[in-house]
Every structure is written in structure tokens, then in C-alpha cells.
Design a protein around this motif. Structure first.
Motif, PDB file in Angstrom:
ATOM      1  N   GLN A   7       0.826  -1.209   0.000  1.00 32.48           N
ATOM      2  CA  GLN A   7       0.000   0.000   0.000  1.00 32.48           C
ATOM      3  C   GLN A   7       0.865   1.266   0.000  1.00 32.48           C
ATOM      4  O   GLN A   7       0.546   2.239  -0.672  1.00 32.48           O
ATOM      5  CB  GLN A   7      -0.948  -0.026   1.196  1.00 32.48           C
ATOM      6  CG  GLN A   7      -2.013  -1.104   1.070  1.00 32.48           C
ATOM      7  CD  GLN A   7      -3.007  -1.060   2.206  1.00 32.48           C
ATOM      8  OE1 GLN A   7      -2.637  -0.856   3.360  1.00 32.48           O
ATOM      9  NE2 GLN A   7      -4.276  -1.260   1.884  1.00 32.48           N
ATOM     10  N   VAL A   8       1.946   1.244   0.759  1.00 33.02           N
ATOM     11  CA  VAL A   8       2.856   2.395   0.774  1.00 33.02           C
ATOM     12  C   VAL A   8       3.490   2.586  -0.606  1.00 33.02           C
ATOM     13  O   VAL A   8       3.607   3.716  -1.113  1.00 33.02           O
ATOM     14  CB  VAL A   8       3.935   2.214   1.854  1.00 33.02           C
ATOM     15  CG1 VAL A   8       5.017   3.281   1.725  1.00 33.02           C
ATOM     16  CG2 VAL A   8       3.309   2.263   3.244  1.00 33.02           C
ATOM     17  N   ARG A   9       3.908   1.467  -1.221  1.00 27.87           N
ATOM     18  CA  ARG A   9       4.521   1.539  -2.555  1.00 27.87           C
ATOM     19  C   ARG A   9       3.550   2.142  -3.566  1.00 27.87           C
ATOM     20  O   ARG A   9       3.914   3.035  -4.350  1.00 27.87           O
ATOM     21  CB  ARG A   9       4.943   0.135  -3.000  1.00 27.87           C
ATOM     22  CG  ARG A   9       5.412   0.053  -4.457  1.00 27.87           C
ATOM     23  CD  ARG A   9       5.918  -1.341  -4.795  1.00 27.87           C
ATOM     24  NE  ARG A   9       4.928  -2.387  -4.586  1.00 27.87           N
ATOM     25  CZ  ARG A   9       3.940  -2.668  -5.445  1.00 27.87           C
ATOM     26  NH1 ARG A   9       3.799  -1.950  -6.570  1.00 27.87           N
ATOM     27  NH2 ARG A   9       3.107  -3.658  -5.186  1.00 27.87           N
ATOM     28  N   LEU A  10       2.310   1.688  -3.555  1.00 31.30           N
ATOM     29  CA  LEU A  10       1.326   2.188  -4.510  1.00 31.30           C
ATOM     30  C   LEU A  10       0.988   3.652  -4.246  1.00 31.30           C
ATOM     31  O   LEU A  10       0.908   4.463  -5.176  1.00 31.30           O
ATOM     32  CB  LEU A  10       0.050   1.339  -4.441  1.00 31.30           C
ATOM     33  CG  LEU A  10       0.169  -0.100  -4.939  1.00 31.30           C
ATOM     34  CD1 LEU A  10      -1.123  -0.860  -4.681  1.00 31.30           C
ATOM     35  CD2 LEU A  10       0.520  -0.154  -6.421  1.00 31.30           C
ATOM     36  N   ALA A  11       0.805   3.994  -2.974  1.00 32.95           N
ATOM     37  CA  ALA A  11       0.440   5.373  -2.637  1.00 32.95           C
ATOM     38  C   ALA A  11       1.550   6.360  -2.986  1.00 32.95           C
ATOM     39  O   ALA A  11       1.283   7.530  -3.271  1.00 32.95           O
ATOM     40  CB  ALA A  11       0.105   5.465  -1.149  1.00 32.95           C
TER      41      ALA A  11
ATOM     42  N   THR B  97      -4.761   0.247 -11.537  1.00 29.02           N
ATOM     43  CA  THR B  97      -5.651  -0.787 -12.068  1.00 29.02           C
ATOM     44  C   THR B  97      -5.978  -1.783 -10.957  1.00 29.02           C
ATOM     45  O   THR B  97      -5.301  -1.836  -9.920  1.00 29.02           O
ATOM     46  CB  THR B  97      -4.985  -1.543 -13.223  1.00 29.02           C
ATOM     47  OG1 THR B  97      -3.844  -2.278 -12.708  1.00 29.02           O
ATOM     48  CG2 THR B  97      -4.527  -0.590 -14.320  1.00 29.02           C
ATOM     49  N   ALA B  98      -7.014  -2.577 -11.173  1.00 30.47           N
ATOM     50  CA  ALA B  98      -7.392  -3.593 -10.196  1.00 30.47           C
ATOM     51  C   ALA B  98      -6.245  -4.576  -9.978  1.00 30.47           C
ATOM     52  O   ALA B  98      -5.996  -5.022  -8.856  1.00 30.47           O
ATOM     53  CB  ALA B  98      -8.649  -4.336 -10.662  1.00 30.47           C
ATOM     54  N   ALA B  99      -5.525  -4.891 -11.065  1.00 31.11           N
ATOM     55  CA  ALA B  99      -4.408  -5.831 -10.957  1.00 31.11           C
ATOM     56  C   ALA B  99      -3.308  -5.255 -10.068  1.00 31.11           C
ATOM     57  O   ALA B  99      -2.704  -5.975  -9.264  1.00 31.11           O
ATOM     58  CB  ALA B  99      -3.860  -6.155 -12.341  1.00 31.11           C
ATOM     59  N   MET B 100      -3.035  -3.971 -10.205  1.00 33.25           N
ATOM     60  CA  MET B 100      -2.026  -3.334  -9.346  1.00 33.25           C
ATOM     61  C   MET B 100      -2.414  -3.426  -7.877  1.00 33.25           C
ATOM     62  O   MET B 100      -1.586  -3.723  -7.012  1.00 33.25           O
ATOM     63  CB  MET B 100      -1.866  -1.853  -9.730  1.00 33.25           C
ATOM     64  CG  MET B 100      -1.208  -1.599 -11.068  1.00 33.25           C
ATOM     65  SD  MET B 100      -1.204   0.195 -11.410  1.00 33.25           S
ATOM     66  CE  MET B 100      -0.421   0.222 -13.026  1.00 33.25           C
ATOM     67  N   LEU B 101      -3.676  -3.154  -7.606  1.00 33.14           N
ATOM     68  CA  LEU B 101      -4.156  -3.127  -6.227  1.00 33.14           C
ATOM     69  C   LEU B 101      -4.187  -4.512  -5.593  1.00 33.14           C
ATOM     70  O   LEU B 101      -4.144  -4.639  -4.369  1.00 33.14           O
ATOM     71  CB  LEU B 101      -5.552  -2.498  -6.182  1.00 33.14           C
ATOM     72  CG  LEU B 101      -5.634  -1.015  -6.583  1.00 33.14           C
ATOM     73  CD1 LEU B 101      -7.083  -0.588  -6.720  1.00 33.14           C
ATOM     74  CD2 LEU B 101      -4.903  -0.151  -5.574  1.00 33.14           C
TER      75      LEU B 101
END
Length: 268
Positions: free
Chosen positions: A235-239, A248-252
Motif C-alpha cells: 500500500q505504501v509503494r502504490l500510494a 488498475t485492479a491488478a495493481m491493487l
């Protein structure tokens, strides 16, 4: 303690069978249920049942499934109509107080009384005597499970001979092997609706091979901490790196090798 499977379907016995590993504990519980069934058959034939104690010792390191199996066992006993409620009531050995034992057992009527770190009772002779007395007096209404490290539990059993005659079986919960720990991680990933990249699974294998700390003992508690840590890092990496078109849904849904490795690095 752990809850590897959500209570979404199936009987409690089916959910017990679905837990990773634990073949020894599962077999001992099956045997106890078979004895209960045979006693019912004796009753139908007008014969006296062969009495046996349902109180147990769960011996093993933290994170080996003792609390989860105790919870499911209570539900199994309720489903089999061997206990009226099957609720898990958890206390530690240090929390048992002389003079209030009957009050505790009254509260636990129809349920499972799970005493973790039961070896803390050693030296408390009066409390132990009251516990043993209530285990006998409430044997048809309360199932007592005494839990802790094997060596300590063996010491507790030897501390007061009265325990031996009240305990129906002594069940060992072995530490998990590396493959079992990886399987537990995979199960947590699947139950959370996530996907683990293949090279991330290699990072999980590396992490479980190195083992845990004294606090998590390298068992399911360690795996849970590893999983929760990887989710946090994801979650930190994505944020920190929002793409122009959004996630995208796949990323999440995907955990990467970086997520697993970063969560195992010491701070500072």
C-alpha cells in the motif's frame, strides 16, 4: 493464535480439516468424536456408556494453532450436541484466581474454557486444587483445554497428580515446516483476494527459511506478520507512485517481491 479460514461455509469439523498441517491434533479430535458416537450407540442399546474425560492439554509453541483448534473444537461439540453453546472462553493461567473458580466455571457452562500459558499456575497449589475440583464437577458442561509449551505443560501435569486423571488426552502441536508456512501464506493471500507474483513467492520462501524471532517463534504468527507487513509495504509503494491513469485492479491486488523483502528489513 490465528484464524486462517473465514467461517463462510461448511461445518466446524470441515473447517478444522481444511487447516494447514495439524494432522496429529486433527486425528486426536476425530478419535474423541468417535468415542462419543460409540457412547451414543451404547445408550441406544440400553448399555452404560464408557465414560471418558474431554478435558485436554494442547502442548506446543506460540503460533502452532492451539487457539484456533480450541475455537473450532468448541463449535464441533456444539454441532454434535455435546455442548450447549461451544463458546471459547479464554484466560491465562496467571488470570485464574483462588476463590473465584466456581464463578468462572458457571460463566463457562456449555462452553470451552481455554487456559493459555497454564504453566503459570505452578506454585499456586490452592488455585490448582480448585481448578481440578471444578474440572471434575463440571465435566459434562465445560471442556477445559490447558495450553502452553510442551516441557512446561509436562511439568504442570507432574506438579499435581490430580491433573492426570482429569485430562482425556495430551495433544502435541508441532512447529510448522517451511512448506507448511509457505502454504499458510498462500492461503492468507487467496482469502484476502490478492495475487502473489512468482518471484514474490521465492521471497516468502527465503523469509520463512530464515525463521522468525523469539516473539513469533517462526510459526503461523510469524507468517501472519509477514503477510500483514507485505500488505502494508504494497500500500505504501502504490500510494507513493500514483500512475497518471490511476491504479488498475491488478495493481491493487498484486503483492511483489519488493513488498515481501521490504517488510522484513529492520527500520533505521
Amino acid at each position: 493464535a490465528r484464524n486462517l479460514l473465514r467461517d463462510t461455509c461448511g461445518t466446524a469439523l470441515q473447517r478444522l480439516e481444511e487447516l494447514i498441517g495439524l494432522e496429529g491434533p486433527k486425528q486426536r479430535i476425530r478419535e474423541m468424536l468417535l468415542r462419543a458416537e460409540m457412547n451414543e450407540e451404547l445408550g441406544r442399546k440400553g448399555l452404560d456408556p464408557i465414560e471418558f474425560s474431554r478435558h485436554m492439554v494442547f502442548a506446543g509453541s506460540p503460533g502452532t494453532g492451539k487457539t484456533e483448534v480450541a475455537r473450532l473444537f468448541g463449535q464441533i461439540l456444539k454441532e454434535k450436541k455435546l455442548l450447549s453453546e461451544g463458546r471459547p472462553i479464554s484466560v491465562t493461567g496467571a488470570q485464574l484466581v483462588s476463590g473465584k473458580m466456581t464463578e468462572l466455571f458457571e460463566k463457562a457452562r456449555g462452553s470451552v474454557l481455554f487456559v493459555d500459558e497454564a504453566y503459570a499456575l505452578m506454585g499456586a497449589s490452592t488455585t490448582i486444587s480448585e481448578l481440578i475440583s471444578c474440572m471434575e464437577n463440571y465435566r459434562d458442561e465445560v471442556v477445559v483445554i490447558l495450553a502452553g509449551y510442551r516441557e512446561s505443560m509436562e511439568g504442570l501435569m507432574g506438579y499435581n497428580p490430580g491433573f492426570r486423571s482429569r485430562i482425556g488426552c495430551f495433544i502435541d502441536f508441532p512447529d510448522y515446516g517451511e512448506e507448511e508456512k509457505v502454504a499458510i501464506f498462500d492461503l492468507m493471500v487467496a482469502r484476502s483476494g490478492l495475487v502473489l507474483e512468482e518471484d514474490a513467492r521465492a521471497a516468502v520462501r527465503d523469509a520463512v527459511a530464515r525463521g522468525g524471532t523469539r516473539d513469533d517463534e517462526g510459526n503461523a504468527r510469524f507468517v501472519r506478520n509477514l503477510f500483514e507487513g507485505a500488505c502494508g509495504r504494497q500500500q505504501v509503494r502504490l500510494a507513493s507512485n500514483r500512475p497518471d491513469g490511476g491504479w488498475t485492479a491488478a495493481m491493487l491486488r498484486t503483492l511483489t517481491r519488493e513488498d515481501v523483502e521490504e517488510c522484513r528489513r529492520p527500520a533505521g
